[in-house]
Scaffold this active site. Structure first.
Site, short mmCIF file in Angstrom:
data_model
loop_
_atom_site.label_atom_id
_atom_site.label_comp_id
_atom_site.label_asym_id
_atom_site.label_seq_id
_atom_site.Cartn_x
_atom_site.Cartn_y
_atom_site.Cartn_z
N GLY A 189 4.98 -2.53 14.69
CA GLY A 189 4.48 -1.35 14.00
C GLY A 189 5.09 -1.18 12.63
O GLY A 189 6.30 -1.06 12.50
N SER A 190 4.29 -1.17 11.57
CA SER A 190 4.85 -1.16 10.22
C SER A 190 3.76 -0.96 9.18
O SER A 190 2.65 -0.55 9.49
CB SER A 190 5.61 -2.46 9.98
OG SER A 190 4.83 -3.56 10.46
N ARG A 191 4.08 -1.32 7.93
CA ARG A 191 3.15 -1.09 6.83
C ARG A 191 3.43 -2.05 5.67
O ARG A 191 4.55 -2.51 5.49
CB ARG A 191 3.34 0.36 6.37
CG ARG A 191 2.66 0.74 5.08
CD ARG A 191 2.81 2.22 4.87
NE ARG A 191 2.76 2.61 3.49
CZ ARG A 191 2.97 3.85 3.06
NH1 ARG A 191 3.26 4.80 3.92
NH2 ARG A 191 2.88 4.14 1.79
#
Length: 234
Positions: A189-191
């Site tokens: 989960g990240s960006r």
């Protein structure tokens, strides 16, 4: 073609960064399942999910002068002007930024948006806020790259999220990289933020689904003009 060949061809490769996690999950499943049978099936399902998370599918990258390609799978969560992190050293003026949010079901292998020379790799420790929040660009742990295309520079920032606890970068300063080439991975989960020259007109919209190494974010060879700042409302 045999059934075995068909299954092998259909299987999506697992990135090398994922194999230790797959091994740990599999061993834990066998050990726990030996003592508590029902937990074996739960563990087997979890092991399958770990394999799925670290999948590394092949991608066909568009070829064209000036094309900027999505570095990540996910959903566009921001399109607009923003200041790049200071550690990138690409100026203090607001640049066009496109942010791509990756949830735990997206492929987390990151790919270079453009081809060129990597002139900057900069890591910064930080918090682990929800990566979909705009302030995550400033507060969260991150690792940034600057890719020099010759006549312009593109900034790419890997940002850890609420669940992500490890940013992996495969490249170093001074290396050359091709558009669509793998350069890193973020676990769970990240960006990704991409910074373009001011005036760049993105070819994507808020909420649009991105495919790393394939979706075109912008075409720098086309006439550019200022664009308004938009922020996705959750």
């Amino acid at each position: 073609m045999s059934i075995v060949d068909s299954v092998t061809k259909a299987m999506v490769p697992i990135h090398r960064e994922g194999w230790p996690f797959v091994a740990i999950a599999l061993v834990a499943t066998v050990v726990v399942g030996y003592f508590v049978s029902p937990l074996f099936w739960i563990g087997l399902f979890f092991t399958g999910w770990v394999c799925y998370f670290f999948r590394d599918p092949k991608r066909v990258t568009p070829v064209g002068e000036g094309l900027v390609i999505s570095p990540a799978d996910g959903v566009v969560s921001h399109v607009g002007l923003a200041r790049a992190p200071q550690e990138l050293e690409i100026g203090d003026e607001p640049l066009m930024r496109v942010s791509i949010f990756m949830n735990v079901f997206n492929c987390h292998v990151n790919r270079a948006p453009v081809g060129g020379k990597i002139t900057r790799v900069a890591y910064r420790a930080g918090k682990f806020l929800n990566a979909e929040l705009d302030k995550a660009s400033d507060d969260n742990e991150r690792n940034g790259l600057v890719i020099d295309m010759g006549d312009t520079r593109i900034g790419v920032v890997q940002i850890a999220g609420l669940v992500a606890r490890r940013i992996v970068c495969f490249v170093r300063e001074g290396e050359n990289i091709n558009a669509g080439e793998r350069f890193g991975l973020i676990r769970f989960g990240s960006r990704l933020d991409v910074y373009f020259p001011v005036g760049t007109v993105p070819k994507v919209a808020l909420g649009q689904t991105m495919i790393a190494g394939e979706t075109v974010l912008a075409d720098l060879s086309q006439p550019q003009a200022p664009a308004p700042t938009l922020t996705r409302v959750s």
